[in-house]
Design a protein around this motif. Structure first.
Motif, PDB file in Angstrom:
ATOM      1  N   VAL A 171      -0.272  99.620 -23.126  1.00  0.00           N
ATOM      2  CA  VAL A 171       0.627  99.849 -22.016  1.00  0.00           C
ATOM      3  C   VAL A 171       0.047 101.152 -21.235  1.00  0.00           C
ATOM      4  O   VAL A 171       0.075 101.209 -19.856  1.00  0.00           O
ATOM      5  CB  VAL A 171       2.042  99.756 -22.025  1.00  0.00           C
ATOM      6  N   GLU A 172       0.029 102.086 -21.972  1.00  0.00           N
ATOM      7  CA  GLU A 172      -0.529 103.349 -21.285  1.00  0.00           C
ATOM      8  C   GLU A 172      -1.925 103.226 -20.776  1.00  0.00           C
ATOM      9  O   GLU A 172      -2.161 103.621 -19.663  1.00  0.00           O
ATOM     10  CB  GLU A 172      -0.565 104.330 -22.591  1.00  0.00           C
ATOM     11  N   LYS A 173      -2.993 102.516 -21.489  1.00  0.00           N
ATOM     12  CA  LYS A 173      -4.117 102.074 -20.996  1.00  0.00           C
ATOM     13  C   LYS A 173      -4.091 101.485 -19.397  1.00  0.00           C
ATOM     14  O   LYS A 173      -4.837 101.591 -18.583  1.00  0.00           O
ATOM     15  CB  LYS A 173      -4.802 101.341 -21.796  1.00  0.00           C
ATOM     16  N   MET A 174      -3.143 100.571 -19.381  1.00  0.00           N
ATOM     17  CA  MET A 174      -2.826  99.812 -18.173  1.00  0.00           C
ATOM     18  C   MET A 174      -2.538 100.590 -17.086  1.00  0.00           C
ATOM     19  O   MET A 174      -3.111 100.509 -16.023  1.00  0.00           O
ATOM     20  CB  MET A 174      -2.075  98.674 -18.265  1.00  0.00           C
ATOM     21  N   MET A 175      -1.586 101.597 -17.575  1.00  0.00           N
ATOM     22  CA  MET A 175      -1.123 102.377 -16.239  1.00  0.00           C
ATOM     23  C   MET A 175      -2.358 103.425 -15.913  1.00  0.00           C
ATOM     24  O   MET A 175      -2.372 103.822 -14.770  1.00  0.00           O
ATOM     25  CB  MET A 175       0.090 103.218 -16.792  1.00  0.00           C
ATOM     26  N   LEU A 176      -2.946 103.720 -16.732  1.00  0.00           N
ATOM     27  CA  LEU A 176      -4.281 104.682 -16.630  1.00  0.00           C
ATOM     28  C   LEU A 176      -5.093 103.907 -15.659  1.00  0.00           C
ATOM     29  O   LEU A 176      -5.666 104.492 -14.849  1.00  0.00           O
ATOM     30  CB  LEU A 176      -4.748 105.230 -17.797  1.00  0.00           C
ATOM     31  N   ARG A 177      -5.354 102.666 -16.163  1.00  0.00           N
ATOM     32  CA  ARG A 177      -6.310 102.004 -15.143  1.00  0.00           C
ATOM     33  C   ARG A 177      -5.613 101.717 -14.016  1.00  0.00           C
ATOM     34  O   ARG A 177      -6.463 101.761 -12.817  1.00  0.00           O
ATOM     35  CB  ARG A 177      -6.407 100.606 -16.057  1.00  0.00           C
ATOM     36  N   VAL A 178      -4.366 101.496 -13.693  1.00  0.00           N
ATOM     37  CA  VAL A 178      -3.933 101.202 -12.316  1.00  0.00           C
ATOM     38  C   VAL A 178      -4.317 102.645 -11.593  1.00  0.00           C
ATOM     39  O   VAL A 178      -4.798 102.738 -10.372  1.00  0.00           O
ATOM     40  CB  VAL A 178      -2.202 101.311 -12.160  1.00  0.00           C
ATOM     41  N   ASN A 179      -4.011 103.727 -12.148  1.00  0.00           N
ATOM     42  CA  ASN A 179      -4.224 104.940 -11.567  1.00  0.00           C
ATOM     43  C   ASN A 179      -5.857 105.346 -11.021  1.00  0.00           C
ATOM     44  O   ASN A 179      -6.388 105.795 -10.291  1.00  0.00           O
ATOM     45  CB  ASN A 179      -3.945 106.408 -12.097  1.00  0.00           C
ATOM     46  N   GLU A 180      -6.922 104.653 -11.967  1.00  0.00           N
ATOM     47  CA  GLU A 180      -8.211 104.705 -11.674  1.00  0.00           C
ATOM     48  C   GLU A 180      -8.410 103.917 -10.402  1.00  0.00           C
ATOM     49  O   GLU A 180      -9.385 104.184  -9.421  1.00  0.00           O
ATOM     50  CB  GLU A 180      -8.958 104.051 -12.921  1.00  0.00           C
ATOM     51  N   LEU A 181      -7.980 102.558 -10.200  1.00  0.00           N
ATOM     52  CA  LEU A 181      -8.289 101.731  -9.271  1.00  0.00           C
ATOM     53  C   LEU A 181      -7.475 102.089  -8.066  1.00  0.00           C
ATOM     54  O   LEU A 181      -8.049 101.764  -7.032  1.00  0.00           O
ATOM     55  CB  LEU A 181      -7.732 100.296  -9.666  1.00  0.00           C
ATOM     56  N   PHE A 182      -6.397 102.659  -7.927  1.00  0.00           N
ATOM     57  CA  PHE A 182      -5.470 102.807  -6.806  1.00  0.00           C
ATOM     58  C   PHE A 182      -4.643 103.864  -6.817  1.00  0.00           C
ATOM     59  O   PHE A 182      -3.407 103.915  -7.366  1.00  0.00           O
ATOM     60  CB  PHE A 182      -4.769 101.430  -6.564  1.00  0.00           C
ATOM     61  N   PRO A 183      -4.968 105.117  -6.985  1.00  0.00           N
ATOM     62  CA  PRO A 183      -4.205 106.230  -6.869  1.00  0.00           C
ATOM     63  C   PRO A 183      -3.005 106.256  -6.103  1.00  0.00           C
ATOM     64  O   PRO A 183      -3.374 105.830  -4.924  1.00  0.00           O
ATOM     65  CB  PRO A 183      -5.055 107.405  -6.891  1.00  0.00           C
ATOM     66  N   GLY A 184      -1.758 106.467  -6.517  1.00  0.00           N
ATOM     67  CA  GLY A 184      -0.880 106.651  -5.632  1.00  0.00           C
ATOM     68  C   GLY A 184      -0.259 105.132  -5.373  1.00  0.00           C
ATOM     69  O   GLY A 184       0.724 105.174  -4.474  1.00  0.00           O
ATOM     70  N   TYR A 185      -0.346 104.223  -6.086  1.00  0.00           N
ATOM     71  CA  TYR A 185       0.108 102.827  -5.968  1.00  0.00           C
ATOM     72  C   TYR A 185       1.468 102.967  -6.109  1.00  0.00           C
ATOM     73  O   TYR A 185       1.968 103.355  -6.964  1.00  0.00           O
ATOM     74  CB  TYR A 185      -0.366 101.776  -6.726  1.00  0.00           C
ATOM     75  N   PHE A 186       2.223 102.281  -4.997  1.00  0.00           N
ATOM     76  CA  PHE A 186       3.690 102.040  -5.129  1.00  0.00           C
ATOM     77  C   PHE A 186       4.378 103.423  -5.515  1.00  0.00           C
ATOM     78  O   PHE A 186       5.196 103.700  -6.346  1.00  0.00           O
ATOM     79  CB  PHE A 186       4.203 100.901  -6.176  1.00  0.00           C
ATOM     80  N   TYR A 187       4.050 104.334  -4.388  1.00  0.00           N
ATOM     81  CA  TYR A 187       5.000 105.645  -4.623  1.00  0.00           C
ATOM     82  C   TYR A 187       4.327 106.387  -5.740  1.00  0.00           C
ATOM     83  O   TYR A 187       5.195 107.165  -6.389  1.00  0.00           O
ATOM     84  CB  TYR A 187       6.176 105.539  -4.316  1.00  0.00           C
ATOM     85  N   SER A 188       3.355 105.958  -6.459  1.00  0.00           N
ATOM     86  CA  SER A 188       2.596 106.820  -7.596  1.00  0.00           C
ATOM     87  C   SER A 188       3.435 106.692  -8.820  1.00  0.00           C
ATOM     88  O   SER A 188       3.759 107.309  -9.536  1.00  0.00           O
ATOM     89  CB  SER A 188       2.482 108.288  -7.094  1.00  0.00           C
ATOM     90  N   ASN A 189       4.117 105.218  -8.944  1.00  0.00           N
ATOM     91  CA  ASN A 189       5.097 104.857 -10.030  1.00  0.00           C
ATOM     92  C   ASN A 189       4.088 104.891 -11.458  1.00  0.00           C
ATOM     93  O   ASN A 189       4.593 104.900 -12.324  1.00  0.00           O
ATOM     94  CB  ASN A 189       5.621 103.459  -9.716  1.00  0.00           C
ATOM     95  N   ALA A 190       2.844 104.751 -11.200  1.00  0.00           N
ATOM     96  CA  ALA A 190       2.220 104.735 -12.681  1.00  0.00           C
ATOM     97  C   ALA A 190       2.455 106.184 -12.906  1.00  0.00           C
ATOM     98  O   ALA A 190       2.537 106.356 -14.310  1.00  0.00           O
ATOM     99  CB  ALA A 190       0.766 104.465 -12.532  1.00  0.00           C
ATOM    100  N   ASP A 191       2.403 107.119 -12.041  1.00  0.00           N
ATOM    101  CA  ASP A 191       2.498 108.668 -12.644  1.00  0.00           C
ATOM    102  C   ASP A 191       4.155 108.767 -13.269  1.00  0.00           C
ATOM    103  O   ASP A 191       4.044 109.366 -14.044  1.00  0.00           O
ATOM    104  CB  ASP A 191       2.164 109.500 -11.561  1.00  0.00           C
ATOM    105  N   VAL A 192       5.057 108.298 -12.303  1.00  0.00           N
ATOM    106  CA  VAL A 192       6.323 108.082 -12.937  1.00  0.00           C
ATOM    107  C   VAL A 192       6.537 107.712 -14.331  1.00  0.00           C
ATOM    108  O   VAL A 192       7.036 108.108 -15.250  1.00  0.00           O
ATOM    109  CB  VAL A 192       7.159 107.738 -11.830  1.00  0.00           C
ATOM    110  N   PHE A 193       5.686 106.539 -14.631  1.00  0.00           N
ATOM    111  CA  PHE A 193       5.836 105.840 -15.993  1.00  0.00           C
ATOM    112  C   PHE A 193       5.136 106.783 -17.040  1.00  0.00           C
ATOM    113  O   PHE A 193       5.745 106.782 -17.919  1.00  0.00           O
ATOM    114  CB  PHE A 193       5.122 104.560 -15.820  1.00  0.00           C
TER     115      PHE A 193
END
Length: 288
Positions: A171-193
């Motif tokens: 799951v961590e890898k998936m969220m890191l990949r979200v940040n690689e592809l689209f930094p700040g997506y959905f109010y940067s909730n990958a960062d919150v996670f």
């Protein structure tokens, strides 16, 4: 005789027309659901949102009986089950929340398997996961984020299950990949996670409060401090583990003082955050 021969053709034509009409109706309904999502997230009444969302989730499952691989429906279901579990079930009905997170995750994985040709739930090793994630592009970020969101929620509520806990690095890898592809997506909730992820784990198992603070600070900067649930989680998963009572109080007061109507596109989430912040403030002496 000619009329008799025409009957099967007529029936076939009517059948095709019926299929076409059903497809048009399904597409129209999917469009309406997509547009209606905005009305859900700007709803200020938590009880009304909970009651209406439950029926909408069942409607999505009914629609998917007719079109099980419709990517829009799979995305709506993944997002819907994840949001519903977090906002309304986690605190008071964790068993239901865990089951709903799992259901949302599995809908999303069906979508992702179609895109990547891989099932991340049963992939044999980390290298296979990496290859699958590298196939994803920016347009796949919404489904990737919501799968990871549901999956992380499921694991968080399955702490007595070693198999579930072993899935967290995926799951961590998936969220890191979200940040690689689209930094700040959905109010940067990958960062919150990720902030909650690193803040909630013991240091010997990879917990890192400095990393947690880095991700929470970045999320607050991207959302301009308007996505209040991220601030509540900052208090819960950084300030409390760091035993910084004053900082926790500052974060919670910021949430309580923010006018929820000033961020209408996330009014519902902000109202839920205010409720959670008020509860934390009541219990603050017990947390430190």
């Amino acid at each position: 005789m000619n009329h008799v021969r025409l009957i099967p053709l007529f029936i076939f034509a009517v059948s095709l027309a019926g299929c076409s009409l059903r497809s048009v109706a399904l597409r129209s309904t999917v469009d309406l659901i997509g547009k209606g999502t905005e009305a859900f997230y700007d709803e200020p009444d938590l009880q009304l949102a909970e009651e209406s969302m439950a029926s909408q989730l069942k409607l999505l499952e009914i629609l998917m009986k007719n079109d099980p691989m419709n990517r829009d429906l799979l995305l709506f279901a993944t997002q819907g089950f994840g949001a519903y579990s977090f906002l309304f079930l986690e605190e008071n009905a964790p068993d239901r929340a865990r089951a709903f997170y799992e259901r949302g995750r599995d809908f999303g994985l069906k979508y992702l398997a179609k895109v990547t040709g891989a099932d991340l739930l049963t992939s044999p090793n980390a290298e296979a996961d990496d290859r699958a994630l590298l196939r994803l592009k920016r347009n796949h970020v919404p489904i990737l984020f919501w799968i990871a969101y549901c999956w992380g929620g499921y694991c968080n509520l399955s702490r007595n299950n070693p198999d579930a806990i072993a899935q967290l690095p995926k799951v961590e890898k998936m969220m890191l990949r979200v940040n690689e592809l689209f930094p700040g997506y959905f109010y940067s909730n990958a960062d919150v996670f990720l902030g909650a992820y690193y803040g909630s784990k013991p240091k010997m198992f990879g917990g890192d409060l400095d990393k947690a603070k880095f991700y929470f600070d970045r999320a607050m900067k991207v959302s301009d401090g308007k996505f209040l649930m991220g601030i509540v989680l900052y208090a819960k998963y950084y300030a409390v583990p760091a035993q910084d009572k004053e900082f926790c109080r500052v974060l919670l007061e910021r949430v309580l003082e923010f006018p929820a109507q000033d961020f209408p596109e996330q009014r519902l989430s902000n109202e839920a955050a205010k409720k959670a912040a008020a509860k934390m403030m009541e219990d603050i002496d017990e947390l430190f």
